[in-house]
Every structure is written in C-alpha cells, then in structure tokens.
Design a protein around this motif. Structure first.
Motif, PDB file in Angstrom:
ATOM      1  N   ASP A  54       0.816  -1.214   0.000  1.00 10.40           N
ATOM      2  CA  ASP A  54       0.000   0.000   0.000  1.00 10.40           C
ATOM      3  C   ASP A  54       0.851   1.265   0.000  1.00 10.40           C
ATOM      4  OD1 ASP A  54      -2.478   1.455   2.262  1.00 10.40           O
ATOM      5  OD2 ASP A  54      -2.029   1.824   0.158  1.00 10.40           O
ATOM      6  N   HIS A  55       1.767   1.390   0.926  1.00 14.65           N
ATOM      7  CA  HIS A  55       2.532   2.629   1.075  1.00 14.65           C
ATOM      8  C   HIS A  55       3.775   2.644   0.190  1.00 14.65           C
ATOM      9  CE1 HIS A  55      -0.022   2.861   4.667  1.00 14.65           C
ATOM     10  NE2 HIS A  55       0.133   4.164   4.528  1.00 14.65           N
ATOM     11  N   VAL A  56       3.896   3.701  -0.597  1.00 12.61           N
ATOM     12  CA  VAL A  56       5.022   3.855  -1.520  1.00 12.61           C
ATOM     13  C   VAL A  56       5.610   5.246  -1.388  1.00 12.61           C
ATOM     14  CG1 VAL A  56       4.167   2.206  -3.218  1.00 12.61           C
ATOM     15  CG2 VAL A  56       3.471   4.605  -3.377  1.00 12.61           C
ATOM     16  N   LEU A  57       6.852   5.392  -1.874  1.00  7.93           N
ATOM     17  CA  LEU A  57       7.480   6.705  -1.969  1.00  7.93           C
ATOM     18  C   LEU A  57       7.167   7.256  -3.350  1.00  7.93           C
ATOM     19  CD1 LEU A  57      10.975   6.029  -0.354  1.00  7.93           C
ATOM     20  CD2 LEU A  57       9.170   7.498   0.554  1.00  7.93           C
ATOM     21  N   THR A  58       6.424   8.343  -3.427  1.00  8.22           N
ATOM     22  CA  THR A  58       5.990   8.843  -4.727  1.00  8.22           C
ATOM     23  C   THR A  58       5.654  10.315  -4.665  1.00  8.22           C
ATOM     24  OG1 THR A  58       4.450   8.432  -6.558  1.00  8.22           O
ATOM     25  CG2 THR A  58       3.530   8.321  -4.347  1.00  8.22           C
ATOM     26  N   ASN A  59       5.551  10.913  -5.830  1.00  6.29           N
ATOM     27  CA  ASN A  59       5.001  12.250  -5.975  1.00  6.29           C
ATOM     28  C   ASN A  59       3.524  12.066  -6.298  1.00  6.29           C
ATOM     29  OD1 ASN A  59       4.056  14.540  -7.832  1.00  6.29           O
ATOM     30  ND2 ASN A  59       5.933  15.399  -6.974  1.00  6.29           N
ATOM     31  N   ARG A  60       2.669  12.512  -5.428  1.00  3.80           N
ATOM     32  CA  ARG A  60       1.241  12.228  -5.516  1.00  3.80           C
ATOM     33  C   ARG A  60       0.645  12.670  -6.857  1.00  3.80           C
ATOM     34  NH1 ARG A  60      -2.392  11.427  -1.376  1.00  3.80           N
ATOM     35  NH2 ARG A  60      -4.587  11.695  -1.905  1.00  3.80           N
ATOM     36  N   VAL A  61       0.942  13.896  -7.257  1.00  2.00           N
ATOM     37  CA  VAL A  61       0.358  14.433  -8.492  1.00  2.00           C
ATOM     38  C   VAL A  61       0.833  13.649  -9.698  1.00  2.00           C
ATOM     39  CG1 VAL A  61       0.232  16.456 -10.003  1.00  2.00           C
ATOM     40  CG2 VAL A  61       0.049  16.732  -7.530  1.00  2.00           C
ATOM     41  N   GLN A  62       2.132  13.347  -9.744  1.00  2.00           N
ATOM     42  CA  GLN A  62       2.659  12.621 -10.900  1.00  2.00           C
ATOM     43  C   GLN A  62       2.123  11.203 -10.969  1.00  2.00           C
ATOM     44  OE1 GLN A  62       6.911  12.903 -11.062  1.00  2.00           O
ATOM     45  NE2 GLN A  62       6.905  15.080 -11.508  1.00  2.00           N
TER      46      GLN A  62
END
Length: 351
Positions: A233-241
C-alpha cells in the motif's frame, strides 16, 4: 623512407605526395625537416640517447604524432619506425600513415553529434509542449464544463440551483489548482531531473486517479476492482505525478473497452521479490498487436484516431523518474495489462 642517424637515404613516391617534397630535396638532409616544433629540436637528442642507452620511445613501438609538409602545414600521422643493421651502418625505416582524413571524419562526427544534440533539445521542447497540452486538457475541459454549468445557474433564484452553482464553482477552482500542480510538478521534474517523493497510500491515490480518469468518460457498466493489500500500500511517490500515470492508463483502458460488453477494469498492487511495489492496470479490451506493443512508449506513437501519442511516453518518464520501470503485456482479463514499479515506504509498512 629509410633514415640513418640524421640523413635521408630514400624517399618513396607516397612520401613525396604526403610531404610535398621531391626525393632529391630530402636525400642527405636531416630527417627533422619533416617534423614540426618541438619534435624537430628534440630529434637529435632523442636519437643520440637511443644510440647510447638503447632506451626506446618510438622505435619498435610507434605512436600518433604530427608531421610537417613543405608548405609548413602540420598534419597528424601514425608513425612506426623499424630498425635494421646494414654492412656499414644502422638503418631506420619510417612507416607513416596520414591521419588527416581520419581526423576530419572525427571532427565531422563531432559536428553531427552537436547538431543531433541541438535537434534533441528542440525535440524535447516540442515534446514538453505536447505533454503539457495533453496533461492539462483534462482539468481545463472540466473547468470549462463547470463554468458553462455555472453560467446557466447564475441568474436562478432557486436555493437548490444556488447550491449547485456554488458546488460547480468550487469544482472549477479545484481543477484550476490541479492544473497549476501539474505545471509545477512537471517543471520541478525537468529542472532537477528527479521528483519530490514522500510516503503515500496507494489505495487513496489509485482510487482518486481512477475517479479523475472516469470524469467526462462513459464509465457506465464497468466492473471496477481495486486490489491493494496492506503490504503493498505505502510507496514513496510524488502524488500528483502518480495520479497522472493512473489517469492516463485508466483512460486508455476505458477507451479500449468501448465496444466491449461486460467491461472489466482492475487496478492492483503487489510486492515484488526485489521489494519493489508493482502496480497493474488491466482491462478486457481487444488488446494490441505485437507491432504496436513494441512502440507503445515512443512519443507521438498512437493507435487512436485523434490521439497525440504522448500519454504513455509521459507515464514512462514519470515512472523512470521515480526509479521504477513500466511495461505492458496481455492481461488475464483478456485485454492489456500495464505494469509499473515504485519504491516501497518501509517506515509506513512497519507502522
């Protein structure tokens, strides 16, 4: 070209053409006349040092150096010197290859590389413009629709219409902010070549991305599944991208299933053996031919009648900017499956 310690004994016709001297002008002369400075001044000292010590710097080894023509012009050569012993004297034979054409080809190659770099920059600018047009189309279309609806309600005195007007204006403002976030996010990505990433819940982002993708599309009758287990479920990401990737993939899937009865769409995630989180968007559309699949992520390649062919290229750029990869294959649902990977957020997983 045979040379004793200091004077020429013979000078081939090829050497005559190369150096612009006649053989008669070279015979008996110090061979240093064919060398530019500083080799000309060092030649005698080097040769004497070799005769006294046997220390080789060129003889029997060869090297790339420069030579001097009659008109004083300097040109690059590949020089090899052999050594032989005659009955009365030691003889050195020089084998010279003119590298002028090779260097010219190298310079031409460098010029072509500079031209290619320039073309690449221009192409990148065009791709960016197309990408912005593609990505901003959805929020700008939503703004236009909301404002058109607002214009129809603005003169109404019905309290219910007033509530709808406020809601429409609020949605338009939200889409305008989203358009600004897209521009800011793309600008940061281009400037730094990386993304600002933080811990995010895939379930929330995938759900929101799918909802945004469905806006303005015929999503009626779609059997939609969202499968996100707790360990993926949890990832390191840029939400908008990440939302942009999901919007592109979901819209492609919905469009691919337009002619299907019983349309099915599934978005899922799972943890890979290497620790990465794989996200998959699958449909039961007709799929794509192998030829199209080979060029899926190439900019301006599209199977759509009115498509620009940059959506999947944008997805690839965003995913690779996150340190992941993206690919496509056949789905068990019958259509296409698009997969991409992201880094997990272990801290969140351990909470």
């Amino acid at each position: 070209m045979n040379l004793p310690a200091s004077a020429g004994l013979s000078f081939s016709s090829a050497a005559e053409r190369m150096f612009q001297y006649n053989e008669s002008e070279v015979l008996g002369e110090d061979i240093s006349m064919l060398m530019p400075s500083p080799d000309r001044e060092r030649h005698g000292r080097y040769l004497n040092n070799y005769l006294e010590t046997g220390e080789r710097k060129v003889i029997g080894i060869g090297r790339l150096t420069n030579a001097r023509r009659r008109d004083g012009s300097i040109f690059p050569i590949d020089l090899s010197i052999g050594e032989a012993y005659g009955t009365e004297q030691r003889i050195f034979t020089g084998f010279i290859r003119d590298l002028t054409e090779t260097r010219n080809r190298e310079r031409r190659l460098q010029d072509l590389q500079h031209e290619l770099a320039h073309v690449s920059r221009v192409t990148a600018m065009g791709t960016l413009a197309s990408a912005l047009a593609h990505e901003l189309n959805q929020p700008l279309t939503a703004i236009a629709n909301y404002m058109e609806a607002s214009a129809d309600l603005v003169d109404s005195t019905d309290p219910q219409d007033r509530d709808m007007l406020r809601e429409a204006v609020g949605e338009a403002a939200g889409q305008a902010l989203r358009a600004g976030e897209i521009i800011r996010s793309l600008r940061e990505f281009i400037q730094r070549g990386e993304t600002d990433r933080q811990s995010e819940s895939l379930r929330l982002i995938l759900n929101e991305g799918a909802a945004l993708a469905f806006a303005g599309m015929d999503s009626s009758g779609i059997d939609f599944d969202l499968l996100v287990p707790s360990d993926a479920d949890h990832v390191l990401t840029n939400r908008v991208q990440l939302q942009q990737v999901i919007i592109n993939l979901v819209r492609n899937a919905v469009e691919a299933m337009q002619e299907r009865q019983g349309r099915r769409l599934r978005i899922s995630s799972k943890r890979e053996p290497d620790g990465k989180i794989r996200i998959s968007v699958e449909d039961n559309g007709p799929g794509l031919s192998p030829d199209i699949q080979k060029r899926l992520f190439t900019p301006f390649n599209t199977s759509k009648a009115r498509g620009m062919g940059v959506g999947l290229s944008i997805c690839q750029t965003i995913v690779e900017g996150h340190g992941g990869r993206i690919w496509a294959d056949r789905s068990v649902l019958g259509g296409m499956a698009f997969h991409f990977t992201l880094d997990p957020c272990e801290e969140a997983d351990n909470d």
